[in-house]
Design a protein around this motif. Structure first.
Motif, PDB file in Angstrom:
ATOM      1  N   ASP A  19     -62.878  36.073 -40.371  1.00 45.56           N
ATOM      2  CA  ASP A  19     -61.763  36.563 -41.189  1.00 45.56           C
ATOM      3  C   ASP A  19     -61.008  37.683 -40.492  1.00 45.56           C
ATOM      4  N   ARG A  20     -59.737  37.817 -40.860  1.00 47.83           N
ATOM      5  CA  ARG A  20     -58.948  38.925 -40.339  1.00 47.83           C
ATOM      6  C   ARG A  20     -59.451  40.246 -40.908  1.00 47.83           C
ATOM      7  N   LEU A  21     -59.449  41.249 -40.049  1.00 46.11           N
ATOM      8  CA  LEU A  21     -59.890  42.587 -40.422  1.00 46.11           C
ATOM      9  C   LEU A  21     -58.688  43.523 -40.297  1.00 46.11           C
ATOM     10  N   PRO A  22     -58.028  43.870 -41.406  1.00 47.47           N
ATOM     11  CA  PRO A  22     -56.834  44.706 -41.332  1.00 47.47           C
ATOM     12  C   PRO A  22     -57.147  46.095 -40.781  1.00 47.47           C
ATOM     13  N   ALA A  23     -56.085  46.797 -40.392  1.00 48.93           N
ATOM     14  CA  ALA A  23     -56.257  48.070 -39.699  1.00 48.93           C
ATOM     15  C   ALA A  23     -57.067  49.079 -40.517  1.00 48.93           C
ATOM     16  N   GLU A  24     -56.705  49.282 -41.768  1.00 52.12           N
ATOM     17  CA  GLU A  24     -57.404  50.290 -42.586  1.00 52.12           C
ATOM     18  C   GLU A  24     -58.878  49.938 -42.750  1.00 52.12           C
ATOM     19  N   GLU A  25     -59.162  48.649 -42.964  1.00 51.95           N
ATOM     20  CA  GLU A  25     -60.551  48.222 -43.116  1.00 51.95           C
ATOM     21  C   GLU A  25     -61.307  48.377 -41.806  1.00 51.95           C
ATOM     22  N   ALA A  26     -60.632  48.131 -40.692  1.00 59.27           N
ATOM     23  CA  ALA A  26     -61.275  48.293 -39.386  1.00 59.27           C
ATOM     24  C   ALA A  26     -61.731  49.731 -39.176  1.00 59.27           C
ATOM     25  N   VAL A  27     -60.900  50.677 -39.588  1.00 56.86           N
ATOM     26  CA  VAL A  27     -61.293  52.080 -39.490  1.00 56.86           C
ATOM     27  C   VAL A  27     -62.436  52.381 -40.450  1.00 56.86           C
ATOM     28  N   ARG A  28     -62.341  51.854 -41.657  1.00 60.59           N
ATOM     29  CA  ARG A  28     -63.354  52.163 -42.682  1.00 60.59           C
ATOM     30  C   ARG A  28     -64.741  51.713 -42.264  1.00 60.59           C
ATOM     31  N   ILE A  29     -64.840  50.553 -41.584  1.00 59.47           N
ATOM     32  CA  ILE A  29     -66.173  50.048 -41.239  1.00 59.47           C
ATOM     33  C   ILE A  29     -66.591  50.397 -39.809  1.00 59.47           C
ATOM     34  N   GLY A  30     -65.716  51.076 -39.061  1.00 60.25           N
ATOM     35  CA  GLY A  30     -66.139  51.591 -37.775  1.00 60.25           C
ATOM     36  C   GLY A  30     -65.728  50.805 -36.553  1.00 60.25           C
ATOM     37  N   ILE A  31     -64.794  49.847 -36.704  1.00 58.52           N
ATOM     38  CA  ILE A  31     -64.306  49.083 -35.563  1.00 58.52           C
ATOM     39  C   ILE A  31     -63.206  49.839 -34.822  1.00 58.52           C
ATOM     40  N   ALA A  32     -62.502  50.722 -35.530  1.00 56.32           N
ATOM     41  CA  ALA A  32     -61.446  51.534 -34.925  1.00 56.32           C
ATOM     42  C   ALA A  32     -61.600  52.977 -35.396  1.00 56.32           C
ATOM     43  N   ASN A  33     -60.983  53.895 -34.645  1.00 58.53           N
ATOM     44  CA  ASN A  33     -61.076  55.316 -34.979  1.00 58.53           C
ATOM     45  C   ASN A  33     -60.020  55.752 -35.974  1.00 58.53           C
ATOM     46  N   ARG A  34     -58.772  55.280 -35.766  1.00 57.39           N
ATOM     47  CA  ARG A  34     -57.695  55.719 -36.652  1.00 57.39           C
ATOM     48  C   ARG A  34     -56.556  54.711 -36.652  1.00 57.39           C
ATOM     49  N   VAL A  35     -55.811  54.717 -37.760  1.00 60.03           N
ATOM     50  CA  VAL A  35     -54.603  53.915 -37.883  1.00 60.03           C
ATOM     51  C   VAL A  35     -53.414  54.788 -37.496  1.00 60.03           C
ATOM     52  N   VAL A  36     -52.495  54.211 -36.721  1.00 53.90           N
ATOM     53  CA  VAL A  36     -51.282  54.933 -36.319  1.00 53.90           C
ATOM     54  C   VAL A  36     -50.070  54.087 -36.683  1.00 53.90           C
ATOM     55  N   PRO A  37     -48.898  54.705 -36.817  1.00 57.89           N
ATOM     56  CA  PRO A  37     -47.699  53.940 -37.191  1.00 57.89           C
ATOM     57  C   PRO A  37     -47.341  52.870 -36.169  1.00 57.89           C
ATOM     58  N   LYS A  38     -46.642  51.854 -36.642  1.00 58.42           N
ATOM     59  CA  LYS A  38     -46.203  50.770 -35.772  1.00 58.42           C
ATOM     60  C   LYS A  38     -45.387  51.325 -34.609  1.00 58.42           C
ATOM     61  N   GLY A  39     -45.705  50.874 -33.421  1.00 63.52           N
ATOM     62  CA  GLY A  39     -44.986  51.284 -32.225  1.00 63.52           C
ATOM     63  C   GLY A  39     -45.455  52.569 -31.591  1.00 63.52           C
TER      64      GLY A  39
END
Length: 264
Positions: A172-192
């Motif tokens: 399944d797709r893992l959206p940006a906010e969820e990726a941060v919440r579960i530890g796949i990414a550190n932070r969400v940043v604005p587009k571009g």
């Protein structure tokens, strides 16, 4: 820092002082890894390890995607050409070993979809910034392949075993906010903004005492090294065997048909 002329257009490496910016450069194909790009990715980490002036690396994709995974035409060729299949899987091992062994931090600027290999490249980075519209998806199992070359290895270390099983088995797709919440990414940043934000972090790291950074990363990555040493060879052998499975071949044919017809 230079890249072999044959792969110059597929993987661009730019010097930014003590930072090296790696750009996957097949924007019209969503930076899906064809043979030249995959080969360049397998070699570049050794080249970076030999670069005495490097203090940090940023990796991103050209255009609107980070990396769309493996090029479907390359995968099709791998079903019939065993020598090519072996060579590509050897390169996959080199990518995993090279990224996880690199002594300087790698920052992923996930500027768009990160699928399959894209997930792997991000998961083996040390800091991951993801743009608000981007997502992760590892469709190896959905397609009929063993998820061996990054996601299946790294995600249990990042998220915990149960969450990793859910997303890797189902694809399944893992959206940006969820990726941060579960530890796949550190932070969400604005587009571009992911590349500029990643370069800013890389410059901060480049200004730190290099021996302290290098040996602390080695300490933090010991669990990763142990996992790579323990399972990578057998996992890639299992993925290699997947190319002979009827389910994979049927799914690949269906996807190639969709691509040829222009379907999403």
């Amino acid at each position: 820092m230079t890249v072999n002329d044959a792969t110059q257009d597929e993987l661009v490496v730019e010097e930014r002082g003590a930072v090296r910016l790696l750009v996957l450069n097949r924007p019209d194909a969503l930076n899906a890894a064809n043979e030249p790009l995959h080969g360049a990715l397998s070699r570049v980490w050794h080249e970076l390890a030999e670069d005495d002036g490097i203090r940090a690396v940023v990796i991103t994709g050209a255009g609107r995607a980070f990396c769309g995974g493996g090029d479907l035409n390359l995968l099709e060729r791998m079903t019939e050409d065993v020598a090519l299949r072996t060579a590509i899987m050897d390169e996959a091992a080199a990518i995993v070993r090279g990224m996880t062994a690199l002594s300087v931090p790698i920052i992923a600027a996930v500027n768009g979809p990160a699928v399959g290999l894209g997930c792997s490249l991000a998961s083996m980075s040390d800091i991951v910034l993801i743009e608000e519209h981007a997502y992760f998806s590892d469709p190896h199992v959905m397609l009929g392949l063993v998820a061996a070359d990054g996601g299946g290895l790294m995600w249990p270390l990042l998220t915990g075993l149960l969450r990793a099983k859910e997303y890797i088995l189902l694809g399944d797709r893992l959206p940006a906010e969820e990726a941060v919440r579960i530890g796949i990414a550190n932070r969400v940043v604005p587009k571009g903004s992911s590349v500029d934000a990643a370069l800013e972090l890389a410059d901060r790291i480049a200004g730190l005492p290099p021996q302290a950074v290098r040996d602390t990363k080695r300490l933090l990555n010991q669990t990763v090294k142990d996992a790579v040493d323990a399972v990578l060879t057998s996992a890639l052998a299992d993925e290699t065997a997947s190319f002979d499975e009827p389910a994979f071949r049927a799914n690949l044919s269906r996807m190639l048909g969709k691509s040829a017809s222009g379907d999403a």
